[in-house]
Enzyme design. Structure first.
Site, PDB file in Angstrom:
ATOM      1  N   ASP A   1      -3.934  36.225 -13.453  1.00  0.00           N
ATOM      2  CA  ASP A   1      -3.017  35.194 -13.007  1.00  0.00           C
ATOM      3  C   ASP A   1      -3.468  33.613 -13.039  1.00  0.00           C
ATOM      4  OD1 ASP A   1      -1.154  34.388 -10.630  1.00  0.00           O
ATOM      5  OD2 ASP A   1      -0.836  36.048  -9.782  1.00  0.00           O
TER       6      ASP A   1
ATOM      7  N   CYS B   1       4.680  32.891 -11.324  1.00  0.00           N
ATOM      8  CA  CYS B   1       4.504  34.481 -10.952  1.00  0.00           C
ATOM      9  C   CYS B   1       5.736  35.253 -11.278  1.00  0.00           C
ATOM     10  CB  CYS B   1       3.291  34.842  -9.666  1.00  0.00           C
ATOM     11  SG  CYS B   1       2.225  33.927  -9.262  1.00  0.00           S
TER      12      CYS B   1
END
Length: 493
Positions: A54, A88
């Protein structure tokens, strides 16, 4: 150790099963669910493991020595891999669907702005498609933003094994809950509860359980690192996630891998939102360095996770029939162009590592041309022989196997996230092998020649001699911004 609260059965994919958990070293490993009776015969004998971090940049890969050695060294590394929407939730929706955001409909992290878990059609994802192809499927780690807020025990369609933190637990390295096949399990603050290590244990447990199975598997592993934590014990959002205890003193002398775009000296040629930014202060420079070191430390546990996954595959005699894909959902800016964060269309934000090893891939190979996150699902579908699906990307498998080169094309860049207005403007653009072009919603534009100016320091959009090129790129952008399907979304270089 951990404790399971509650009991009962869950919905997973197209069969109703009882959630089973088996005690293991770090806590719990999801047990076999036994849904095979309702499945078609497998369409392939090849397994697929995806490990997606991430907010990891290409430069961040430099601290992950084992990953570079065991994946790039024993497989292939893409020289140019980008994401179409560097945020994201939209990016992860693209991974799961193979579609651009304007087709999958996830435009933001926030449900208030057409984003979050609720915007994704859960019946049209890789998990469902691979179940339909006879695969055993597992998700370990974070899912889409706002998953589990309404129902922390929910298991979406398509997943036989589900080990996912609901809601705020997503962003906690300690003291969090996991939904293990519909059962909420609490983890504490001991070293054994470190989130990345728990994911590694769950993932390797799943792999070991598949030994001798007559069905191939798809395993998606998505650790939080190096994304910031959401914990009051972390001093500020710029601190990054806490590292594993064994890595606290690591990389103390690491230097920020900054290029010419860091604290860019002259931004007068850029859109007004950036042209008005001041140079970085001494404090901001220190914060950027500190953030880089903390982010890098958190990736050391991910590096070990990769090694453990490969060891589990090797130990269970499944490595030679498994494709392992390593990538990130988006990059991150640490002072480049005077910016911190993601979603901006600059290279540090849209470029991500992409490493793949598996059957037929030459060790140490380098794949030229441009790949994108919209290509991940088509690639996995081809590996699984799972048939045609409504995807916008292309399969990367022929290029990985050395059978063909990646075609020249443009990747559509999208920022449709209205939650960030007015701080950041909406934009759409194109990323090709040479030109990077984007337009903001208020009429400003940028054009960069990535061959002569990879740092994107000189905006060429105002040059009269670039008029024909700008017209061509603007026309191509008009064509792609509403494209649907792989053929329509393949742009000219």
């Amino acid at each position: 150790m951990v404790a399971v609260r509650g009991g009962g059965s869950i919905e997973s994919g197209r069969c109703r099963v009882r959630g089973v958990v088996v005690a293991a070293f770090f806590g719990l490993v999801v047990g076999a669910l036994g849904c095979a009776g309702s499945r078609p015969e497998p369409s392939s004998e090849l397994n697929v493991v995806v490990i997606m971090t991430d907010d990891q940049t290409v430069a961040d890969l430099g601290v992950m020595r084992a990953t570079e050695r065991s994946l790039a060294g024993a497989g292939a590394q893409f020289q140019d891999s980008v994401v179409s929407f560097p945020l994201c939730c939209p990016s992860r929706a693209t991974y799961l669907t193979g579609q651009y955001a304007h087709n999958h409909g996830v435009f933001s992290n926030s449900p208030e702005f057409e984003g979050g878990y609720g915007q994704l059609d859960g019946d049209e994802t890789l998990g469902v498609w691979l179940q339909d192809a006879g695969y055993e499927t597992a998700q370990v780690g974070r899912y889409l933003n706002f998953y589990g807020v309404l129902d922390p025990r929910e298991v979406p369609p398509g997943w036989d094994e589900w080990a996912v933190p609901p809601g705020p637990s997503t962003y906690l390295m300690y003291d969090y809950d996991l939904n293990l096949n519909g059962e909420l399990v609490s983890y504490g603050g001991s070293p054994a509860d470190y989130q990345t290590d728990v994911y590694a244990e769950l993932a390797t447990g799943f792999i070991e359980d598949q030994q001798g199975s007559d069905r191939p598997f798809f395993l998606s592993i998505t650790p939080l690192a190096p994304h910031d934590e959401n914990d009051e014990r972390v001093r500020s959002p710029f601190d990054g996630p806490r590292p594993a205890p064994r890595h606290r003193g690591a990389l103390a002398g690491a230097e920020l891998p900054s290029g010419p775009a860091f604290d860019e000296a002259d931004v007068t040629d850029k859109p007004s939102a950036i042209a008005s930014l001041p140079r970085l202060s001494a404090k901001e420079r220190r914060e950027a360095l500190g953030s880089y070191r903390r982010r890098a430390r958190s990736l050391l546990a991910v590096d070990e996770l990769v090694s453990r996954v490969l060891a589990a595959l090797r130990g269970s005699d499944q490595l030679d029939e498994t494709y392992v894909i390593f990538t990130s959902d988006n990059g991150y800016l640490l002072g480049e162009h005077r910016l911190t964060g993601k979603i901006a269309p600059y290279e540090e934000s849209i470029r991500v590592p992409l490493l793949v090893r598996g059957p037929g891939i030459a060790a140490g190979s380098r794949v030229d041309g441009m790949a994108a996150n919209v290509d991940l699902a088509p690639t996995i579908l081809e590996i699984a022989n799972a048939g045609e699906r409504p995807v916008d990307g292309i399969s990367l498998l022929p290029a990985l196997l050395g059978e063909d080169e990646l075609p020249p094309r443009q990747i559509l860049l999208e920022n449709l996230d209205r939650s960030r207005i007015p701080k950041q403007r909406l934009y759409e653009g194109l990323r090709g092998t040479r030109w990077s072009y984007f337009e903001t919603d208020d009429g400003e534009s940028e054009l960069y020649d990535l061959r002569s100016d990879p740092g994107q320091l000189e905006n060429l959009a105002g040059e009269r001699r670039k008029g024909p090129l700008l017209d061509r790129l603007a026309s191509e952008l008009d064509r792609l911004r509403d494209c649907r399907g792989s053929a329509a979304c393949s742009g000219s270089p």
